[in-house]
Design a protein around this motif. Structure first.
Motif, PDB file in Angstrom:
ATOM      1  N   UNK A   1       0.829  -1.199   0.000  1.00 48.79           N
ATOM      2  CA  UNK A   1       0.000   0.000   0.000  1.00 48.79           C
ATOM      3  C   UNK A   1       0.865   1.252   0.000  1.00 48.79           C
ATOM      4  N   UNK A   2       1.950   1.219   0.760  1.00 43.86           N
ATOM      5  CA  UNK A   2       2.872   2.350   0.810  1.00 43.86           C
ATOM      6  C   UNK A   2       3.538   2.570  -0.549  1.00 43.86           C
ATOM      7  N   UNK A   3       3.897   1.474  -1.197  1.00 39.09           N
ATOM      8  CA  UNK A   3       4.505   1.573  -2.525  1.00 39.09           C
ATOM      9  C   UNK A   3       3.535   2.180  -3.536  1.00 39.09           C
ATOM     10  N   UNK A   4       2.281   1.715  -3.502  1.00 40.12           N
ATOM     11  CA  UNK A   4       1.271   2.246  -4.421  1.00 40.12           C
ATOM     12  C   UNK A   4       1.092   3.734  -4.171  1.00 40.12           C
ATOM     13  N   UNK A   5       1.091   4.123  -2.912  1.00 38.90           N
ATOM     14  CA  UNK A   5       0.926   5.531  -2.552  1.00 38.90           C
ATOM     15  C   UNK A   5       2.126   6.349  -3.032  1.00 38.90           C
ATOM     16  N   UNK A   6       3.335   5.832  -2.795  1.00 42.49           N
ATOM     17  CA  UNK A   6       4.537   6.547  -3.204  1.00 42.49           C
ATOM     18  C   UNK A   6       4.643   6.715  -4.700  1.00 42.49           C
ATOM     19  N   UNK A   7       4.082   5.770  -5.457  1.00 44.57           N
ATOM     20  CA  UNK A   7       4.151   5.859  -6.910  1.00 44.57           C
ATOM     21  C   UNK A   7       3.335   7.018  -7.464  1.00 44.57           C
TER      22      UNK A   7
ATOM     23  N   UNK B   1      -1.884   4.811   7.167  1.00 43.90           N
ATOM     24  CA  UNK B   1      -1.781   4.467   8.587  1.00 43.90           C
ATOM     25  C   UNK B   1      -0.310   4.424   9.020  1.00 43.90           C
ATOM     26  N   UNK B   2       0.557   3.831   8.185  1.00 47.76           N
ATOM     27  CA  UNK B   2       1.986   3.767   8.510  1.00 47.76           C
ATOM     28  C   UNK B   2       2.576   5.168   8.624  1.00 47.76           C
ATOM     29  N   UNK B   3       2.253   6.025   7.666  1.00 48.26           N
ATOM     30  CA  UNK B   3       2.788   7.387   7.674  1.00 48.26           C
ATOM     31  C   UNK B   3       2.332   8.147   8.912  1.00 48.26           C
ATOM     32  N   UNK B   4       1.073   7.911   9.310  1.00 45.38           N
ATOM     33  CA  UNK B   4       0.558   8.580  10.509  1.00 45.38           C
ATOM     34  C   UNK B   4       1.305   8.115  11.754  1.00 45.38           C
TER      35      UNK B   4
ATOM     36  N   UNK C   1       4.260  13.100   6.557  1.00 45.35           N
ATOM     37  CA  UNK C   1       3.176  13.621   5.736  1.00 45.35           C
ATOM     38  C   UNK C   1       2.391  12.475   5.123  1.00 45.35           C
ATOM     39  N   UNK C   2       1.074  12.540   5.265  1.00 45.33           N
ATOM     40  CA  UNK C   2       0.223  11.458   4.767  1.00 45.33           C
ATOM     41  C   UNK C   2      -0.206  11.734   3.325  1.00 45.33           C
ATOM     42  N   UNK C   3       0.774  11.825   2.468  1.00 44.41           N
ATOM     43  CA  UNK C   3       0.492  12.026   1.051  1.00 44.41           C
ATOM     44  C   UNK C   3       1.527  11.260   0.229  1.00 44.41           C
ATOM     45  N   UNK C   4       1.433  11.381  -1.084  1.00 42.40           N
ATOM     46  CA  UNK C   4       2.323  10.625  -1.963  1.00 42.40           C
ATOM     47  C   UNK C   4       3.784  11.004  -1.751  1.00 42.40           C
ATOM     48  N   UNK C   5       4.044  12.287  -1.552  1.00 37.69           N
ATOM     49  CA  UNK C   5       5.426  12.730  -1.343  1.00 37.69           C
ATOM     50  C   UNK C   5       5.988  12.163  -0.038  1.00 37.69           C
TER      51      UNK C   5
ATOM     52  N   UNK D   1       9.279   9.793   0.156  1.00 38.25           N
ATOM     53  CA  UNK D   1      10.431  10.131   0.994  1.00 38.25           C
ATOM     54  C   UNK D   1      10.758   9.001   1.968  1.00 38.25           C
ATOM     55  N   UNK D   2       9.729   8.360   2.514  1.00 41.95           N
ATOM     56  CA  UNK D   2       9.952   7.253   3.442  1.00 41.95           C
ATOM     57  C   UNK D   2      10.620   6.077   2.732  1.00 41.95           C
TER      58      UNK D   2
END
Length: 678
Positions: free
Chosen positions: A36-42, A94-97, A102-106, A110-111
């Motif tokens: 999910x994090x990868x999809x978000x980061x993309x 949830x992981x970013x929180x 920042x709970x966005x793609x950027x 960065x993570x």
């Protein structure tokens, strides 16, 4: 990226520890969250409305439903495409929180970079596209099997013609490894004693190694095209095939699909002269564009290697013929050169990468030019072109026109087959100059005034050009100035071209089998229904037992593997977008490096040409950055600008990931020295 992240997790639970959940539950949960994090980061850098985003990922769903391994949901490629299409970011947020990021793609991007799963130049457009960037073990095994396959239906049926007596030239860029086309000239005397020339275009017979119904063709179906990116290519076939047995390598006997054709004095194709055969060839010379140009310039191409001169002469006639028929080359004097970026590993650089940029003229530019392509007019001189764009190469013109001629000849050959035979004709309707008279007048004025050294007219012409469509009907292609056109010259790189090869060879085989049945010649038992593409009807006047046996041997119950010429078109469109976005990213990185090298107080200034107005209310203009070969949009700070006007614009900001480049007006050297990016 997914694999790198999964490897970060090792779970060591002491034997005495009690837990209510299993290790597999924890690992599965972690993988789901990280996916999910990868999809978000993309999604970092993606701009557009929700509807536009849906369209951006449509090809993933279509390809997943119809793709390889029978569309299995658990197939690694299909499963990844499903994740990318669904774009479920709940766990990633949830992981970013939890990490207070920042709970966005950027924030996700960065993570992932800080974890080492990605590097700061990760090609997100490539990851979003769903293109497999590696070959699976199963695909490599299929490639090994294909490489060692000696079966050749065309030889079994006596169709493959030995053309090894012809001198064959391949002309490509120095970096090209997948060589899929070669050229020959055959001089002969006809029955009337007249000297004639037949031009041969030899195209790699990829279908011989990846036939319909084979395991390896599924690899091509999953990808549908090779990708050419600044950091390297992503081939459609494993390299053991694409640069090995499929490729037209010098001094090797190689299989090809060869088309021979003669040209009439006006440059038109002599339809009655077309020959199309599976062949065996031997490439004599492996030339680069530079070496071919050198041979032509020094006269070698008109003496010892006279075939090169003959090919160039034919190409020149063909260019003139197409221009007279309304091709884009005949409508405007030049096309706008485009920058091309190449990225290579270089340990001496901070990030280990060296970026080089070259500017390339369109292969189709110039009504009939072979050299001296115009650059742009500099500020200091109205007659001295700056050398950012190189002259149009004679060998480039030669190859381009021969490949276009091959496409037209294939179309005309297909038209002569008759009902029941289909090819994918690429069609484009003529520009509507009459219905848009005022705009047509504007175009004429731009051409006459030669504003922007012809670039303004080339840019303005685009508004008249309609999209190219693929149809079963043999309709004209206005942009090429042809009655018909079929794309088939890159079967190693384009699945649609491979489809054409399969259709053509099936027709040739069926025709030969029909002849054998009529003559009572036994059909080789190795020939299958898939080779022929369909059942053979027994001739009405034939009822003898021998012929019936021949027909049953030819059709042993195997799947006929029908051909769909529109298969994978969604992925092809995604590939074009991906390649454009990847080029843009690295051009912007190139600019960033130029800025980093500036002395304190200096500005990075580019000389730009105004191509035309996009939005008058916003004062938004299309400009061409000459040193970069880059078309860009510019909001004028000085009011209305004129077509062809030369501007000095400084770089105010550049963000490669977001795809943003901001340019501002400058008076030139005031406030700092003028720095060039060249």
């Amino acid at each position: 990226g997914e694999l790198a992240l999964e490897n970060l997790f090792t779970l060591d639970v002491p034997p005495q520890a009690s837990t209510s959940i299993s290790e597999s539950d924890i690992i599965n949960g972690a993988i789901i969250a990280l996916h999910s994090l990868l999809i978000m980061g993309m999604q970092a850098g993606v701009r557009g409305t929700p509807t536009q985003l849906e369209r951006m990922f449509e090809h993933l769903l279509t390809q997943r439903k119809s793709g390889g391994n029978n569309g299995s949901e658990r197939d690694p490629i299909n499963y990844t495409r499903k994740l990318k299409y669904d774009r479920d970011t709940t766990a990633g947020i949830h992981i970013l929180a939890l990490l207070k990021r920042k709970r966005n793609a950027q924030g996700a991007f960065d993570l992932l970079v800080s974890l080492g799963a990605w590097n700061k130049h990760e090609d997100l457009a490539l990851l979003r596209s769903g293109f497999p960037i590696r070959f699976t073990e199963k695909e490599e095994e299929a490639a090994n099997k294909a490489e060692n396959n000696v079966r050749d239906p065309d030889s079994l049926l006596g169709l493959r013609k030995d053309l090894r007596k012809l001198k064959v030239y391949t002309i490509d860029a120095a970096s090209t490894s997948e060589i899929d086309d070669g050229l020959s000239v055959q001089a002969f005397t006809d029955k009337d004693g007249a000297l004639r020339q037949r031009f041969w275009i030899h195209i790699a017979d990829a279908d011989k190694w990846a036939p319909r119904g084979s395991e390896i063709i599924q690899t091509a179906q999953r990808r549908v095209t090779s990708l050419y990116l600044p950091m390297g290519s992503v081939p459609m076939f494993p390299s053991r095939l694409s640069v090995g047995c499929m490729s037209l390598k010098a001094n090797h006997d190689t299989c090809a699909l060869s088309l021979g054709v003669e040209i009439l004095p006006d440059g038109a194709i002599d339809v009655s002269s077309i020959i199309l055969v599976p062949s065996l060839i031997r490439v004599t010379y492996r030339l680069t564009y530079d070496s071919a140009d050198e041979m032509l310039e020094e006269g070698v191409g008109y003496s010892e290697e006279w075939q090169l001169g003959a090919l160039l002469s034919a190409a020149t006639r063909r260019r003139t013929y197409r221009a007279k028929n309304g091709s884009t080359e005949g409508l405007v004097r030049v096309q706008i050169p485009q920058g091309s970026v190449n990225v290579q590993k270089d340990p001496s650089k901070e990030d280990g990468l060296a970026i080089s940029l070259s500017i390339e003229d369109s292969n189709n530019s110039g009504a009939n030019s072979t050299s001296g392509a115009a650059g742009y007019v500099s500020l200091s001189s109205s007659s001295s072109p700056l050398p950012y764009a190189p002259p149009l190469s004679a060998s480039n013109l030669l190859v381009t026109e021969m490949m276009i001629m091959a496409g037209e000849a294939m179309g005309k050959w297909g038209m002569g087959i008759g009902e029941g035979f289909e090819l994918p004709y690429r069609c484009q309707v003529k520009p509507d100059f009459i219905g848009r008279q005022q705009e047509a007048n504007n175009l004429s004025l731009l051409k006459e005034s030669n504003k922007g050294n012809g670039y303004c007219a080339a840019w303005y012409l685009r508004r008249f050009l309609r999209p190219v469509q693929v149809k079963k009907e043999s309709l004209p292609h206005a942009g090429m100035g042809l009655e018909c056109y079929v794309q088939w010259t890159s079967p190693i790189r384009r699945y649609s071209d491979l489809q054409v090869h399969a259709a053509v060879k099936r027709h040739l085989r069926r025709k030969r089998v029909d002849e054998m049945i009529t003559k009572g010649v036994p059909i080789p038992p190795q020939i299958t229904a898939t080779d022929l593409g369909g059942p053979i009807s027994q001739p009405p006047d034939s009822d003898n037992e021998t012929k019936s046996k021949q027909i049953s041997v030819a059709h042993n119950g195997q799947d006929e593997a029908p051909i769909d010429f529109l298969e994978g078109q969604g992925l092809v469109r995604a590939a074009r977008q991906l390649q454009r976005r990847s080029q843009e990213y690295w051009v912007f990185e190139y600019i960033k490096r130029q800025m980093k090298d500036l002395a304190p107080g200096d500005e990075l200034v580019f000389e730009c040409t105004v191509l035309g107005i996009i939005n008058l209310d916003r004062m938004q203009y299309a400009i061409y950055i000459n040193e970069l070969g880059l078309e860009h949009r510019y909001l004028s700070e000085k009011g209305e600008l004129k077509e062809g006007q030369t501007l000095l614009l400084k770089v105010a900001d550049v963000n490669s990931l977001m795809g943003l480049l901001t340019l501002k007006w400058t008076a030139g050297s005031n406030g700092g020295s003028r720095a060039r990016a060249a």
